[in-house]
Design a protein around this motif. Structure first.
Motif, short mmCIF file in Angstrom:
data_model
loop_
_atom_site.label_atom_id
_atom_site.label_comp_id
_atom_site.label_asym_id
_atom_site.label_seq_id
_atom_site.Cartn_x
_atom_site.Cartn_y
_atom_site.Cartn_z
N TRP A 1 -84.64 53.37 -99.93
CA TRP A 1 -84.83 53.74 -101.33
C TRP A 1 -86.05 54.63 -101.48
O TRP A 1 -86.01 55.63 -102.22
CB TRP A 1 -84.97 52.48 -102.20
CG TRP A 1 -83.82 51.52 -102.08
CD1 TRP A 1 -82.57 51.78 -101.56
CD2 TRP A 1 -83.81 50.15 -102.43
NE1 TRP A 1 -81.80 50.63 -101.59
CE2 TRP A 1 -82.53 49.62 -102.13
CE3 TRP A 1 -84.77 49.30 -102.99
CZ2 TRP A 1 -82.19 48.29 -102.37
CZ3 TRP A 1 -84.42 47.97 -103.22
CH2 TRP A 1 -83.15 47.48 -102.93
N LEU B 1 -72.60 52.33 -97.23
CA LEU B 1 -73.78 51.46 -97.33
C LEU B 1 -73.35 50.13 -97.91
O LEU B 1 -72.42 50.07 -98.72
CB LEU B 1 -74.85 52.10 -98.24
CG LEU B 1 -75.37 53.47 -97.84
CD1 LEU B 1 -76.30 54.01 -98.93
CD2 LEU B 1 -76.08 53.44 -96.50
N SER C 1 -77.02 57.07 -92.35
CA SER C 1 -77.38 56.31 -93.56
C SER C 1 -78.51 56.99 -94.32
O SER C 1 -78.50 57.04 -95.55
CB SER C 1 -77.79 54.87 -93.19
OG SER C 1 -76.68 54.16 -92.71
N VAL D 1 -81.95 51.84 -88.60
CA VAL D 1 -81.10 52.50 -89.60
C VAL D 1 -80.69 53.86 -89.03
O VAL D 1 -81.50 54.57 -88.43
CB VAL D 1 -81.84 52.66 -90.94
CG1 VAL D 1 -81.03 53.47 -91.93
CG2 VAL D 1 -82.16 51.29 -91.53
N LEU E 1 -80.44 51.64 -104.07
CA LEU E 1 -80.71 53.06 -103.87
C LEU E 1 -80.38 53.85 -105.12
O LEU E 1 -81.19 54.68 -105.58
CB LEU E 1 -79.86 53.57 -102.69
CG LEU E 1 -79.83 55.07 -102.50
CD1 LEU E 1 -81.13 55.56 -101.92
CD2 LEU E 1 -78.66 55.46 -101.60
N ASP F 1 -83.78 48.31 -96.57
CA ASP F 1 -83.28 48.80 -97.87
C ASP F 1 -84.38 49.50 -98.64
O ASP F 1 -84.21 50.60 -99.14
CB ASP F 1 -82.71 47.65 -98.71
CG ASP F 1 -81.36 47.15 -98.23
OD1 ASP F 1 -80.77 47.78 -97.33
OD2 ASP F 1 -80.91 46.12 -98.77
N GLN G 1 -75.78 45.94 -101.80
CA GLN G 1 -77.18 45.87 -102.24
C GLN G 1 -77.93 47.14 -101.88
O GLN G 1 -78.68 47.68 -102.70
CB GLN G 1 -77.90 44.67 -101.63
CG GLN G 1 -79.37 44.64 -102.03
CD GLN G 1 -80.07 43.39 -101.61
OE1 GLN G 1 -79.96 42.39 -102.29
NE2 GLN G 1 -80.79 43.45 -100.50
N THR G 2 -77.72 47.63 -100.69
CA THR G 2 -78.39 48.86 -100.27
C THR G 2 -78.01 50.00 -101.20
O THR G 2 -78.87 50.73 -101.69
CB THR G 2 -77.99 49.21 -98.82
OG1 THR G 2 -78.32 48.11 -97.96
CG2 THR G 2 -78.71 50.46 -98.34
N LYS G 3 -76.72 50.14 -101.46
CA LYS G 3 -76.20 51.24 -102.28
C LYS G 3 -76.70 51.16 -103.72
O LYS G 3 -77.23 52.14 -104.25
CB LYS G 3 -74.68 51.22 -102.26
CG LYS G 3 -74.02 52.24 -103.16
CD LYS G 3 -72.50 52.12 -103.08
CE LYS G 3 -71.78 52.91 -104.11
NZ LYS G 3 -70.32 52.84 -103.96
#
Length: 178
Positions: free
Chosen positions: A121, A30, A151, A147, A38, A117, A33-35
């Protein structure tokens, strides 16, 4: 506290949890920022102050203030929605499905982070909170926005690992009985 400091607090009976936390730190499937959004949203959802503090410390250097707030908002709004929609889904009385929720959730339309994102989350937090209706709704929105299922699976795997870390830390506090 960092992820490494958190890993050091995980007791030996939960060695797999330590290993899985290490895998999260090294997983680059990921975007950053996504990771980290999350991880922060999920850490808050575990309701464990040590886990939340560790991942907030990681997020503060990797997320904009807006993205951090969006991750916090995902945990907060899903805490509300997951209770409500889990009830509606589980109640045998079909009338509840026809009534308006009357819950404010404007943040879902304008979260302060990319919509995909935020949906990811929310999916992961909904998995922690056990709301099948919300899991289905967010997974559908994610797939519609492009997505991948991989993911989505990664997000829920990370959520599971954070929840297990929270439980391991709580279990370590129990008195040892002879």
């Amino acid at each position: 506290m960092s992820i490494e400091a958190l890993k050091a607090q995980i007791p030996d009976f939960a060695k797999d949890v330590r290993l899985n936390l290490g895998a999260i730190a090294n997983d680059e499937s990921l975007g950053e920022q996504t990771k980290y959004g999350l991880l922060l949203a999920c850490a808050i959802a575990t309701r464990n102050a040590e886990v939340a503090a560790a991942f907030d410390a990681e997020a503060v250097t990797r997320l904009s203030p807006e993205a951090r707030d969006a991750a916090r908002a995902a945990a907060a709004v899903m805490a509300m929605n997951n209770v409500y929609y889990r009830f509606v889904h589980l109640a045998s009385n079909p009338v509840y499905k026809t009534l308006p929720a009357k819950l404010r959730m404007n943040v879902i339309a304008s979260p302060g982070a990319p919509k995909a994102d935020f949906e990811l989350w929310c999916l992961a937090v909904s998995a922690i909170n056990g709301c099948g209706a919300c899991v289905d709704a967010h997974e559908k929105a994610l797939l519609a926005s492009g997505v991948t299922q991989e993911s989505a699976q990664t997000a829920v795997r990370f959520a599971a690992i954070l929840q297990s870390a929270a439980i391991a830390l709580e279990a370590a506090k129990l008195p040892v009985l002879a």
